[in-house]
Write a protein that holds these residues in place. Structure first.
Motif, PDB file in Angstrom:
ATOM      1  N   TYR A  53      77.750 -20.441 -12.520  1.00 19.96           N
ATOM      2  CA  TYR A  53      78.983 -21.189 -12.792  1.00 19.96           C
ATOM      3  C   TYR A  53      78.691 -22.617 -13.227  1.00 19.96           C
ATOM      4  CZ  TYR A  53      82.203 -17.489 -11.874  1.00 19.96           C
ATOM      5  OH  TYR A  53      82.914 -16.331 -11.994  1.00 19.96           O
ATOM      6  N   ALA A  54      77.633 -23.242 -12.701  1.00 19.81           N
ATOM      7  CA  ALA A  54      77.246 -24.580 -13.161  1.00 19.81           C
ATOM      8  C   ALA A  54      76.844 -24.529 -14.638  1.00 19.81           C
ATOM      9  CB  ALA A  54      76.099 -25.128 -12.312  1.00 19.81           C
ATOM     10  N   ALA A  55      76.300 -23.388 -15.068  1.00 22.76           N
ATOM     11  CA  ALA A  55      75.935 -23.198 -16.470  1.00 22.76           C
ATOM     12  C   ALA A  55      77.155 -22.903 -17.337  1.00 22.76           C
ATOM     13  CB  ALA A  55      74.913 -22.067 -16.587  1.00 22.76           C
ATOM     14  N   GLY A  56      78.305 -22.714 -16.704  1.00 21.16           N
ATOM     15  CA  GLY A  56      79.534 -22.451 -17.451  1.00 21.16           C
ATOM     16  C   GLY A  56      79.699 -21.006 -17.870  1.00 21.16           C
ATOM     17  N   VAL A  57      79.026 -20.103 -17.165  1.00 19.33           N
ATOM     18  CA  VAL A  57      79.076 -18.678 -17.505  1.00 19.33           C
ATOM     19  C   VAL A  57      79.762 -17.927 -16.366  1.00 19.33           C
ATOM     20  CG1 VAL A  57      77.700 -16.639 -18.069  1.00 19.33           C
ATOM     21  CG2 VAL A  57      76.908 -18.907 -18.780  1.00 19.33           C
ATOM     22  N   PRO A  58      80.790 -17.146 -16.672  1.00 26.32           N
ATOM     23  CA  PRO A  58      81.434 -16.387 -15.597  1.00 26.32           C
ATOM     24  C   PRO A  58      80.579 -15.194 -15.167  1.00 26.32           C
ATOM     25  CG  PRO A  58      82.422 -15.832 -17.694  1.00 26.32           C
ATOM     26  CD  PRO A  58      81.428 -16.929 -17.968  1.00 26.32           C
ATOM     27  N   VAL A  59      80.821 -14.733 -13.952  1.00 25.07           N
ATOM     28  CA  VAL A  59      80.192 -13.508 -13.465  1.00 25.07           C
ATOM     29  C   VAL A  59      81.271 -12.427 -13.544  1.00 25.07           C
ATOM     30  CG1 VAL A  59      79.135 -12.338 -11.496  1.00 25.07           C
ATOM     31  CG2 VAL A  59      78.641 -14.766 -11.920  1.00 25.07           C
ATOM     32  N   VAL A  60      81.015 -11.429 -14.397  1.00 28.25           N
ATOM     33  CA  VAL A  60      81.961 -10.331 -14.579  1.00 28.25           C
ATOM     34  C   VAL A  60      81.270  -9.075 -14.039  1.00 28.25           C
ATOM     35  CG1 VAL A  60      83.432  -9.070 -16.186  1.00 28.25           C
ATOM     36  CG2 VAL A  60      82.903 -11.490 -16.605  1.00 28.25           C
ATOM     37  N   TYR A  61      81.607  -8.731 -12.799  1.00 28.33           N
ATOM     38  CA  TYR A  61      80.919  -7.642 -12.101  1.00 28.33           C
ATOM     39  C   TYR A  61      81.126  -6.321 -12.825  1.00 28.33           C
ATOM     40  CZ  TYR A  61      79.173  -4.804  -8.242  1.00 28.33           C
ATOM     41  OH  TYR A  61      78.457  -3.927  -7.473  1.00 28.33           O
ATOM     42  N   LEU A  62      80.008  -5.682 -13.166  1.00 32.10           N
ATOM     43  CA  LEU A  62      79.967  -4.407 -13.885  1.00 32.10           C
ATOM     44  C   LEU A  62      80.716  -4.465 -15.218  1.00 32.10           C
ATOM     45  CD1 LEU A  62      80.492  -1.948 -10.888  1.00 32.10           C
ATOM     46  CD2 LEU A  62      78.323  -2.728 -11.885  1.00 32.10           C
TER      47      LEU A  62
ATOM     48  N   LEU B 172      83.620  -5.499 -15.592  1.00 34.08           N
ATOM     49  CA  LEU B 172      85.028  -5.149 -15.360  1.00 34.08           C
ATOM     50  C   LEU B 172      85.821  -6.213 -14.609  1.00 34.08           C
ATOM     51  CD1 LEU B 172      84.458  -1.440 -14.212  1.00 34.08           C
ATOM     52  CD2 LEU B 172      85.233  -2.222 -16.467  1.00 34.08           C
ATOM     53  N   TRP B 173      85.218  -6.793 -13.577  1.00 35.44           N
ATOM     54  CA  TRP B 173      85.949  -7.703 -12.708  1.00 35.44           C
ATOM     55  C   TRP B 173      85.335  -9.097 -12.745  1.00 35.44           C
ATOM     56  CZ3 TRP B 173      84.201  -2.999 -10.423  1.00 35.44           C
ATOM     57  CH2 TRP B 173      85.195  -2.016 -10.355  1.00 35.44           C
ATOM     58  N   GLN B 174      86.115 -10.066 -13.192  1.00 33.97           N
ATOM     59  CA  GLN B 174      85.606 -11.430 -13.182  1.00 33.97           C
ATOM     60  C   GLN B 174      85.673 -11.959 -11.755  1.00 33.97           C
ATOM     61  OE1 GLN B 174      86.688 -14.004 -16.341  1.00 33.97           O
ATOM     62  NE2 GLN B 174      86.149 -15.859 -15.216  1.00 33.97           N
ATOM     63  N   MET B 175      84.527 -12.402 -11.279  1.00 33.54           N
ATOM     64  CA  MET B 175      84.430 -12.951  -9.931  1.00 33.54           C
ATOM     65  C   MET B 175      85.075 -14.337  -9.923  1.00 33.54           C
ATOM     66  SD  MET B 175      82.828 -10.405  -8.553  1.00 33.54           S
ATOM     67  CE  MET B 175      82.471 -11.042  -6.952  1.00 33.54           C
ATOM     68  N   PRO B 176      85.553 -14.769  -8.764  1.00 32.48           N
ATOM     69  CA  PRO B 176      86.212 -16.083  -8.694  1.00 32.48           C
ATOM     70  C   PRO B 176      85.256 -17.208  -9.097  1.00 32.48           C
ATOM     71  CG  PRO B 176      86.365 -14.917  -6.589  1.00 32.48           C
ATOM     72  CD  PRO B 176      85.504 -14.098  -7.485  1.00 32.48           C
ATOM     73  N   ALA B 177      85.782 -18.132  -9.883  1.00 32.79           N
ATOM     74  CA  ALA B 177      85.004 -19.312 -10.269  1.00 32.79           C
ATOM     75  C   ALA B 177      84.949 -20.248  -9.067  1.00 32.79           C
ATOM     76  CB  ALA B 177      85.643 -20.001 -11.460  1.00 32.79           C
ATOM     77  N   VAL B 178      83.757 -20.565  -8.631  1.00 28.48           N
ATOM     78  CA  VAL B 178      83.593 -21.424  -7.451  1.00 28.48           C
ATOM     79  C   VAL B 178      83.423 -22.884  -7.832  1.00 28.48           C
ATOM     80  CG1 VAL B 178      82.676 -19.615  -5.960  1.00 28.48           C
ATOM     81  CG2 VAL B 178      81.117 -20.898  -7.416  1.00 28.48           C
ATOM     82  N   MET B 179      83.186 -23.108  -9.128  1.00 30.54           N
ATOM     83  CA  MET B 179      83.016 -24.482  -9.594  1.00 30.54           C
ATOM     84  C   MET B 179      83.140 -24.502 -11.109  1.00 30.54           C
ATOM     85  SD  MET B 179      78.879 -24.698  -9.024  1.00 30.54           S
ATOM     86  CE  MET B 179      78.705 -26.364  -9.524  1.00 30.54           C
ATOM     87  N   ALA B 180      83.400 -25.684 -11.639  1.00 26.67           N
ATOM     88  CA  ALA B 180      83.440 -25.856 -13.084  1.00 26.67           C
ATOM     89  C   ALA B 180      82.017 -26.023 -13.600  1.00 26.67           C
ATOM     90  CB  ALA B 180      84.278 -27.087 -13.429  1.00 26.67           C
ATOM     91  N   ALA B 181      81.854 -25.843 -14.899  1.00 23.66           N
ATOM     92  CA  ALA B 181      80.542 -26.080 -15.509  1.00 23.66           C
ATOM     93  C   ALA B 181      80.086 -27.499 -15.174  1.00 23.66           C
ATOM     94  CB  ALA B 181      80.628 -25.887 -17.023  1.00 23.66           C
ATOM     95  N   ASN B 182      78.806 -27.619 -14.850  1.00 25.84           N
ATOM     96  CA  ASN B 182      78.268 -28.916 -14.448  1.00 25.84           C
ATOM     97  C   ASN B 182      76.835 -29.029 -14.981  1.00 25.84           C
ATOM     98  OD1 ASN B 182      77.126 -31.096 -13.050  1.00 25.84           O
ATOM     99  ND2 ASN B 182      78.525 -30.811 -11.328  1.00 25.84           N
TER     100      ASN B 182
END
Length: 175
Positions: free
Chosen positions: A107-116, A118-128
């Motif tokens: 998330y610090a890299a500004g890339v979302p985690v989209v599990y499989l 299909l499901w975007q995981m909650p963003a815990v922080m903005a890109a930094n």
């Protein structure tokens, strides 16, 4: 011989195999130079495996809290029990810390985690951009610490099995 439950064994070996696979996939993906579809695919798989390890670790801790492990073997000296307990605490910490550090790094890299995919995981922080290299380094250090701890854990189990000839390893084998 008192043994771990089948569920404890399943969770142990699933997490162990996933950690090993995730580690080697991580080494492979960072060795690919440049930006390619293969590298992107490996990064996605690596993240999916990390999320899966984290979820299984939660289940594993819940199982461990609600199901007593087998009694300590009386044949093993107390100092070895203390080292084993310390190693288990370290491994449990790392099983959570490594995926979390990777998650924060992503998330610090500004890339979302989209599990499989299909499901975007909650963003815990903005890109930094300032925090990204710090979290990358934290993830690397924790990962290498985990690799060393896993190797030490496996070697200790093999030592108990082949040198001490006790049942330490057999208690975690589904045989």
């Amino acid at each position: 011989m008192p043994r771990y439950t089948k569920t404890a064994m399943l969770l142990h070996w699933l997490v162990a195999l996933l950690i090993i696979a995730t580690f080697f996939l991580g080494l492979s993906m960072v060795a690919i130079h440049g930006f390619s579809p293969t590298k992107l695919k490996y990064f996605s798989w690596h993240k999916w495996m990390g999320v899966t390890v984290f979820a299984l670790a939660v289940l594993r801790v819940l199982w461990r809290v609600t199901h007593k492990p087998p009694a300590k073997l009386a044949s093993i000296p107390d100092w070895q029990h203390m080292i084993a307990e310390g190693m288990h605490y370290l491994l449990y910490f790392l099983i959570f810390a490594v995926p979390l550090s990777g998650y924060f790094y992503t998330y610090a890299a500004g890339v979302p985690v989209v599990y499989l995919g299909l499901w975007q995981m909650p963003a815990v922080m903005a890109a930094n951009p300032e925090l990204k290299p710090v979290l990358q380094n934290v993830h690397y250090i924790l990962t290498m610490t985990m690799a060393a701890a896993v190797v030490a854990h496996a070697l200790a189990a093999l030592k108990h099995h082949f040198i001490d000839r006790d049942v330490t390893l057999k208690r975690m084998l589904p045989l």
